[in-house]
Design an enzyme around this catalytic site. Structure first.
Site, PDB file in Angstrom:
ATOM      1  N   ASN A  30     -39.997  12.496  33.468  1.00 13.41           N
ATOM      2  CA  ASN A  30     -39.424  12.563  32.117  1.00 13.41           C
ATOM      3  C   ASN A  30     -37.939  12.191  32.110  1.00 13.41           C
ATOM      4  O   ASN A  30     -37.148  12.769  31.363  1.00 13.41           O
ATOM      5  CB  ASN A  30     -39.630  13.976  31.535  1.00 13.41           C
ATOM      6  CG  ASN A  30     -39.629  13.941  30.015  1.00 13.41           C
ATOM      7  OD1 ASN A  30     -40.018  12.940  29.417  1.00 13.41           O
ATOM      8  ND2 ASN A  30     -39.168  15.001  29.393  1.00 13.41           N
ATOM      9  N   GLY A  41     -36.969   8.774  32.035  1.00 17.02           N
ATOM     10  CA  GLY A  41     -36.785   7.460  31.408  1.00 17.02           C
ATOM     11  C   GLY A  41     -37.359   6.285  32.195  1.00 17.02           C
ATOM     12  O   GLY A  41     -37.037   5.135  31.899  1.00 17.02           O
ATOM     13  N   LYS A  72     -48.621   0.532  35.880  1.00 16.27           N
ATOM     14  CA  LYS A  72     -48.568   1.955  36.255  1.00 16.27           C
ATOM     15  C   LYS A  72     -49.799   2.163  37.144  1.00 16.27           C
ATOM     16  O   LYS A  72     -50.923   2.290  36.642  1.00 16.27           O
ATOM     17  CB  LYS A  72     -48.660   2.814  34.984  1.00 16.27           C
ATOM     18  CG  LYS A  72     -48.662   4.302  35.233  1.00 16.27           C
ATOM     19  CD  LYS A  72     -47.262   4.837  35.381  1.00 16.27           C
ATOM     20  CE  LYS A  72     -47.299   6.341  35.631  1.00 16.27           C
ATOM     21  NZ  LYS A  72     -45.980   6.934  35.703  1.00 16.27           N
ATOM     22  N   THR A 127     -51.143  10.385  35.781  1.00 17.19           N
ATOM     23  CA  THR A 127     -51.764  11.707  35.685  1.00 17.19           C
ATOM     24  C   THR A 127     -51.471  12.307  34.309  1.00 17.19           C
ATOM     25  O   THR A 127     -50.585  11.837  33.588  1.00 17.19           O
ATOM     26  CB  THR A 127     -51.240  12.650  36.794  1.00 17.19           C
ATOM     27  OG1 THR A 127     -49.840  12.854  36.594  1.00 17.19           O
ATOM     28  CG2 THR A 127     -51.469  12.085  38.177  1.00 17.19           C
ATOM     29  N   GLU A 155     -44.177   1.029  37.777  1.00 21.53           N
ATOM     30  CA  GLU A 155     -43.607   2.363  37.555  1.00 21.53           C
ATOM     31  C   GLU A 155     -44.261   3.344  38.512  1.00 21.53           C
ATOM     32  O   GLU A 155     -45.464   3.611  38.449  1.00 21.53           O
ATOM     33  CB  GLU A 155     -43.818   2.856  36.120  1.00 21.53           C
ATOM     34  CG  GLU A 155     -43.093   4.192  35.917  1.00 21.53           C
ATOM     35  CD  GLU A 155     -43.469   4.927  34.640  1.00 21.53           C
ATOM     36  OE1 GLU A 155     -44.091   4.338  33.754  1.00 21.53           O
ATOM     37  OE2 GLU A 155     -43.122   6.129  34.563  1.00 21.53           O
TER      38      GLU A 155
HETATM   39  N1  LIG Z   1     -32.486   4.546  26.586  1.00 26.73           N
HETATM   40  C1  LIG Z   1     -33.389   5.276  25.900  1.00 26.73           C
HETATM   41  N2  LIG Z   1     -33.523   5.114  24.564  1.00 26.73           N
HETATM   42  C2  LIG Z   1     -34.424   5.827  23.849  1.00 26.73           C
HETATM   43  N3  LIG Z   1     -35.261   6.726  24.396  1.00 26.73           N
HETATM   44  C3  LIG Z   1     -35.178   6.919  25.725  1.00 26.73           C
HETATM   45  C4  LIG Z   1     -34.245   6.218  26.552  1.00 26.73           C
HETATM   46  N4  LIG Z   1     -34.400   6.633  27.833  1.00 26.73           N
HETATM   47  C5  LIG Z   1     -35.377   7.552  27.802  1.00 26.73           C
HETATM   48  N5  LIG Z   1     -35.858   7.725  26.551  1.00 26.73           N
HETATM   49  C6  LIG Z   1     -36.914   8.663  26.093  1.00 26.73           C
HETATM   50  O1  LIG Z   1     -36.966   9.765  26.984  1.00 26.73           O
HETATM   51  C7  LIG Z   1     -38.291  10.246  27.088  1.00 26.73           C
HETATM   52  C8  LIG Z   1     -38.734  10.272  28.541  1.00 26.73           C
HETATM   53  O2  LIG Z   1     -38.759   8.941  29.012  1.00 26.73           O
HETATM   54  P1  LIG Z   1     -39.963   8.330  29.852  1.00 26.73           P
HETATM   55  O3  LIG Z   1     -39.636   6.887  30.008  1.00 26.73           O
HETATM   56  O4  LIG Z   1     -41.285   8.663  29.259  1.00 26.73           O
HETATM   57  O5  LIG Z   1     -39.771   9.126  31.215  1.00 26.73           O
HETATM   58  P2  LIG Z   1     -40.615   9.071  32.595  1.00 26.73           P
HETATM   59  O6  LIG Z   1     -41.392   7.783  32.596  1.00 26.73           O
HETATM   60  O7  LIG Z   1     -39.580   9.141  33.660  1.00 26.73           O
HETATM   61  O8  LIG Z   1     -41.490  10.282  32.580  1.00 26.73           O
HETATM   62  C9  LIG Z   1     -39.162   9.311  26.235  1.00 26.73           C
HETATM   63  O9  LIG Z   1     -39.367   9.883  24.967  1.00 26.73           O
HETATM   64  C10 LIG Z   1     -38.304   8.048  26.146  1.00 26.73           C
HETATM   65  O10 LIG Z   1     -38.596   7.272  25.033  1.00 26.73           O
HETATM   66 MG   LIG Z   2     -43.471   7.473  32.813  1.00 24.47          MG
END
Ligand SMILES: Nc1ncnc2c1ncn2[C@@H]1O[C@H](COP(=O)(O)OP(=O)(O)O)[C@@H](O)[C@H]1O
Ligand SMILES: [Mg+2]
Length: 245
Positions: free
Chosen positions: A12, A14, A37, A41, A107
């Site tokens: 979580n 990004g 991906k 999970t 990813e």
């Molecule tokens: N630069 C950004 N702009 C807008 N939302 C972001 C940004 N970076 C992260 N987020 C938001 O943060 C949350 C977690 O990001 P995510 O990519 O799903 O994390 P991960 O893949 O590491 O679990 C999501 O809701 C994502 O859209």
């Molecule tokens: Mg992710």
């Protein structure tokens, strides 16, 4: 064709957001780009997971299959729960085949030390794939570390960089991502104003491309600009690359 591994300081943080942004930015300069991906999970049975869907939505071609697992735990535990086997060599083969014709953005499920298969971490897989590329005289893959702009990130980045060095994995880029508008973030966490500057003082980042990714999508001018500069640095030949074994 370059293969990109997207890892992070945790979950979580990004990774998916950045991976899809990278796919979009690469598409502007390359004909075939795939976001993959390999294992997701926490996927509701019978559905496509959000990360797989997000990456597929931006890819120019079909990615190799994603192993969808229901339990929201590490891949090896979730696979065991469904009596499935995660075959790391098969992941390497899928990735290698895909990378022959496309730029591939992978990813990873979590950080470098997250458990992928029993006794195999993401770091092990990244190194194993590095060996495959080396044996085929192909350009090394590039690993980008994603970290959230919030209090505590300096330690998390420092720890990940040291873990990567210990594992003989070079980090090509670091993305500090802003998951909220700056004004909203600043109100509760003033460190968002100074974290990027502080990271510039981290000795292990000396030859690593750095990017502070603004809040928003790749359609936003500020994100587009940040990605263009970052990509130009990342795509420089012979920049930090993954070591093969
Ligand atoms: N630069 C950004 N702009 C807008 N939302 C972001 C940004 N970076 C992260 N987020 C938001 O943060 C949350 C977690 O990001 P995510 O990519 O799903 O994390 P991960 O893949 O590491 O679990 C999501 O809701 C994502 O859209
Ligand atoms: Mg992710």
């Amino acid at each position: 064709m370059t293969t990109w591994f997207i890892s992070g300081t945790g979950t979580n943080v990004g990774k998916t957001h950045f991976a899809q942004t990278l796919v979009c930015s690469l598409k502007a300069v390359l004909p075939e780009v795939v976001g993959w991906k390999p294992i997701e999970t926490g996927v509701v049975a019978g559905t496509i997971g959000p990360d797989e869907a997000a990456l597929a939505g931006h890819s120019t071609r079909k990615a190799p299959p994603t192993m969808r697992l229901v339990m929201p735990v590490s891949p090896n535990v979730a696979a065991r729960n469904e009596s499935k086997n995660i075959n790391v060599s098969a992941l390497c083969t899928h990735l290698f085949e895909c990378s022959k014709t496309s730029e591939v953005v992978v990813e990873l499920a979590g950080g470098l030390y997250s458990h992928l298969a029993d006794g195999v971490s993401n770091a092990d897989w990244v190194r194993q794939f590095g060996s495959v590329l080396l044996s085929q005289r192909r350009a090394p893959a590039k690993l980008v570390l994603v970290a959230p702009n919030r209090l505590g990130v300096l330690h998390d980045v420092g720890a990940c960089l040291r873990a990567a060095a210990y594992e003989h994995i070079s980090v090509a880029g670091l993305v500090l991502t802003n998951a909220l508008e700056r004004e909203t973030q600043r109100a509760s966490d003033p460190s968002v104003e100074t974290n990027f500057q502080s990271l510039l003082c981290e000795a292990l980042l000396e030859s690593v491309a750095l990017c502070e990714l603004p809040y928003g999508s790749v359609q936003d001018l500020s994100v587009h600009g940040a990605m263009a500069t970052f990509l130009a640095e990342l795509r420089r030949p012979n920049d930090a690359a993954l070591d093969g074994d």
